[in-house]
Design an enzyme around this catalytic site. Sequence first.
Site, PDB file in Angstrom:
ATOM      1  N   CYS A   1     -11.195   0.041   2.683  1.00 35.72           N
ATOM      2  CA  CYS A   1     -10.710  -0.375   4.007  1.00 35.72           C
ATOM      3  C   CYS A   1     -10.193   0.827   4.788  1.00 35.72           C
ATOM      4  O   CYS A   1      -9.449   1.657   4.252  1.00 35.72           O
ATOM      5  CB  CYS A   1      -9.604  -1.407   3.868  1.00 35.72           C
ATOM      6  SG  CYS A   1     -10.173  -3.023   3.325  1.00 35.72           S
TER       7      CYS A   1
ATOM      8  N   GLU B   1      -5.566   3.450   6.386  1.00 34.16           N
ATOM      9  CA  GLU B   1      -5.387   3.259   4.957  1.00 34.16           C
ATOM     10  C   GLU B   1      -5.988   4.444   4.211  1.00 34.16           C
ATOM     11  O   GLU B   1      -5.569   4.782   3.114  1.00 34.16           O
ATOM     12  CB  GLU B   1      -6.037   1.946   4.504  1.00 34.16           C
ATOM     13  CG  GLU B   1      -5.577   1.508   3.133  1.00 34.16           C
ATOM     14  CD  GLU B   1      -5.752   0.031   2.874  1.00 34.16           C
ATOM     15  OE1 GLU B   1      -6.317  -0.303   1.824  1.00 34.16           O
ATOM     16  OE2 GLU B   1      -5.344  -0.784   3.710  1.00 34.16           O
TER      17      GLU B   1
ATOM     18  N   ARG C   1       0.800  -1.219   0.000  1.00 33.99           N
ATOM     19  CA  ARG C   1       0.000   0.000   0.000  1.00 33.99           C
ATOM     20  C   ARG C   1       0.835   1.271   0.000  1.00 33.99           C
ATOM     21  O   ARG C   1       0.417   2.303   0.512  1.00 33.99           O
ATOM     22  CB  ARG C   1      -0.982  -0.001   1.179  1.00 33.99           C
ATOM     23  CG  ARG C   1      -1.953  -1.166   1.189  1.00 33.99           C
ATOM     24  CD  ARG C   1      -2.847  -1.168  -0.031  1.00 33.99           C
ATOM     25  NE  ARG C   1      -3.698  -2.351  -0.021  1.00 33.99           N
ATOM     26  CZ  ARG C   1      -3.393  -3.501  -0.597  1.00 33.99           C
ATOM     27  NH1 ARG C   1      -2.254  -3.641  -1.256  1.00 33.99           N
ATOM     28  NH2 ARG C   1      -4.216  -4.530  -0.532  1.00 33.99           N
TER      29      ARG C   1
END
Length: 293
Positions: free
Chosen positions: A219, A285, A172
């Site tokens: 998320c 996130e 990520r």
Amino acid sequence: MTATTPSRTGVRVERLPLARFTTLGVGGEAEVWFAANHAQLAEAIEAPYRVLGGGSNLVIADAGVPERVVRLTGELAGRDLEPDPALSTDTEIVTGWVGGGVPLPGLIRTLQKLGLSGLEGTVGIPAQVGGAVWMNAGTRYGEMFDGLHTVEIVTPQGTRQVTPDDLEWGYRQSGIARGEVVSRVRLRLTRSTPEAVLEKMTHADEARKGQPKMKTPGCAFKNPGGVSAGKLMDEAGLKSTRVGAAMIAPEHANFIVNLGGASAADVHALLDLARERVGVPMELEYELWPERG
């Protein structure tokens, strides 16, 4: 309404509510610059700016942001998927340039029809290519850097082209600095068949069946130390918890949804509550505009 800044290169500039550009559907106003080519993009980033793509993984404050908000359109939302003969082989192709403003879901569908494999693990992610590269968006079945050959990055200091090997990318994150614009990419893909790619896409998409279908940024938290953030939040009894019109999804605890009319303040309150209840440090996130201290 505050007057917008005039443009010398023909950029369309409007003051607009940012909620309309996000998957969560919250966010106040800002001056939006629709940059259609490199000259317009260069002008748009002459003053403090933020880049807004597909609007997923993003929570924008109810007051909006003071900076210009840049969206890539026109040439910077075009795509050339023809194989580059100088770089492609019988088994692998390198495409022409794909704009950072290209919607990722449509790109994935087109690659499937062409029988090109490498990015099907990102199926279902509601992003644009630039933002998906910037955060290395993905699922457990694959991520953006699986299919990248070259990334073009624009900053107020100029334009450069890099390869994945030039970047410190990982889970990520891409290694591309905040504020750097992913203007275009070239893809590195494997020749396959439409049927084989569709099978992989279907397998990856099956894993998303338990995710909510309502307005959501995606998320909320990264998995801490390899442990599922959703599992930790579920064990903390957070599913279906509401603040105002924002709710932690009953289907999956690591998603916050907008029931209709939610504010960014509602979402922030849920994020703070989740961290307090879980008791384990969890990294967001989501990207927050503006950032919170």
